[in-house]
Design an enzyme around this catalytic site. Structure first.
Site, PDB file in Angstrom:
ATOM      1  N   TYR A 101       0.853  -1.015  -0.033  1.00  0.00           N
ATOM      2  CA  TYR A 101       0.153  -0.088   0.075  1.00  0.00           C
ATOM      3  C   TYR A 101       0.924   1.285  -0.058  1.00  0.00           C
ATOM      4  CZ  TYR A 101      -3.238   3.748   1.466  1.00  0.00           C
ATOM      5  OH  TYR A 101      -3.696   5.054   1.414  1.00  0.00           O
ATOM      6  N   GLU A 189      -3.379   7.638  -4.203  1.00  0.00           N
ATOM      7  CA  GLU A 189      -3.185   6.090  -3.656  1.00  0.00           C
ATOM      8  C   GLU A 189      -2.829   5.088  -4.441  1.00  0.00           C
ATOM      9  OE1 GLU A 189      -6.012   4.907  -0.208  1.00  0.00           O
ATOM     10  OE2 GLU A 189      -6.504   3.761  -1.894  1.00  0.00           O
TER      11      GLU A 189
END
Ligand code: GDP
Ligand code: MN
Length: 377
Positions: A101, A189
């Protein structure tokens, strides 16, 4: 404003972040054609503006162009969390070794952007954040200095990234930071950023949120807005220049001024009610604007009562009253409405509303109490 995965990844690519070389399709046969061009296995991905598509069955691997067409047919017929799928992204399938992530957002408490990463990326990142927050490594970025190399390196160390990937990882962090700043994003993101079996990094998913208030200086980004994927009420509100945010309660609030709107929501809560929305009709609102606002509030089936709280400073109360009456004639609502009108031409406004079966109130507390009671009745 939310961007689709394919849009976010196109932006990332401009900043040197490696992305799969796929394309978007709006029909199954187009998806097949793209799969043919790409050759080999592909992944067919629903393009909807919500997370968790994978878990909802909106991300599927296909071994052949024929299979790509089949899964595209299925995905294009789906609804994910209430949103219809109108486009799919067809990407070459990645051979994934590990899912990382990587994201940047604003940390309001720290008054700085924060870069976050985790070795446990992928579809369960929310769960990781809840149960193992220590597995999410964070570093705050000084907006004047920008992201420093050592900070990106600290993150790489923090997530135990093998050293052979550091150089590429640090470049990706810089690319993401530049994309975040230059696009006026509030979120950029990559989840997952994958380590491929071929020993390099690839941004397999992408998500960006752009600050609406900065869109005026990004006409290219503003054009990316997908109105088909927005709540119709929000599209409608923007058309009339209304600030509207839907909430979960049952008392619709129509207020002029953002501060007064927040106060109104607080007071509704104080008297045991729950606001159904935040709505600022703005200063000097015309009858037309008020009618639009009323239609928007009434389009929410949860709304059991409406509270109008209008302070007539720039906005004239009689104008607001005319708007309410015009909207009532048009929409013919059959739920109770409580009105507090104070300020310029308030008398005139109240007289106009007197015949319209509206509950009037003298003070804000009185109005909130009456609205809460009306919603419960
Ligand atoms: P999200 O569920 O909306 O976040 O969609 P993602 O694009 O992140 O996809 C969800 C999951 O599908 C990823 O975490 C991967 O595990 C898997 N996935 C996505 N693309 C590929 C791919 O190209 N190859 C493989 N093997 N898995 C993929
Ligand atoms: Mn994802």
């Amino acid at each position: 404003m939310k961007l689709h995965e394919y849009q976010s990844k196109q932006i990332f690519a401009r900043y040197g972040i490696p992305i799969p070389k796929g394309r978007v399709a709006s029909t199954a046969s187009e998806a097949r054609q793209i799969a043919e061009e790409l050759g080999g296995r592909v992944v067919v991905k629903s393009q909807v503006l919500v997370g968790g598509r994978g878990k909802a069955g909106g991300i599927r691997l296909a071994k052949s162009p024929k299979e790509a067409e089949e899964v595209a047919t299925q995905i294009l017929g789906m609804e994910i969390k209430g949103l219809p799928v109108r486009k799919v992204l067809v990407d070459p399938a990645a051979n994934i070794d590990q899912e990382i992530y990587l994201g940047i957002t604003n940390d309001r408490a720290a008054r700085r952007p924060v870069l976050m990463a985790s070795a446990a990326g992928g579809v369960d990142i929310e769960e990781v954040a809840r149960t193992h927050p220590e597995k999410i490594i964070k570093v705050h970025i000084d907006p004047l200095l920008g992201l420093r190399d050592y900070q990106a390196r600290d993150i790489a160390i923090g997530i135990d990234l093998p050293k052979e990937y550091w150089k590429q990882f640090i470049e990706i962090c810089h690319g993401l930071w530049r994309a975040y700043v230059e696009c006026d994003a509030t979120l950029a993101e990559i989840n997952p950023l994958v380590i491929l079996k071929e020993k390099s990094l690839l941004a397999v998913d992408g998500k960006m949120l752009i600050d609406d208030n900065a869109l005026f200086r990004h006409p290219d980004l503003a054009e990316m807005r997908d109105v088909d994927e927005e709540a119709p009420a929000e599209t409608e509100a923007r058309k009339y220049g209304l600030s509207f945010i839907k909430l979960d309660g049952n008392i619709g609030c129509m207020v002029n001024g953002a501060g007064l709107a927040m106060t109104t929501m607080d007071i509704v809560k104080l008297f045991g009610g729950e606001p159904a929305n935040f709505l600022d009709i703005g200063g000097g609102a015309s009858a037309e604007k008020v009618a639009a606002a009323l239609r928007i509030i009434l389009s929410d089936k949860n709304v059991k009562a409406i509270l109008f709280n209008v302070f007539g400073g720039i906005t004239r109360c009689d104008e607001v009253a005319k708007g309410i009456l015009a909207a009532m004639a048009e929409v013919q609502p059959n739920i109770p409405m409580v009105v507090r009108l104070v300020g310029t031409n308030a008398e005139e406004g109240r007289r106009l509303l007197a015949d319209a079966k509206m509950i009037t109130a003298e003070t804000l507390a009185d109005a909130a109490r009456k609205a809460v009671a009306a919603a419960q009745a």
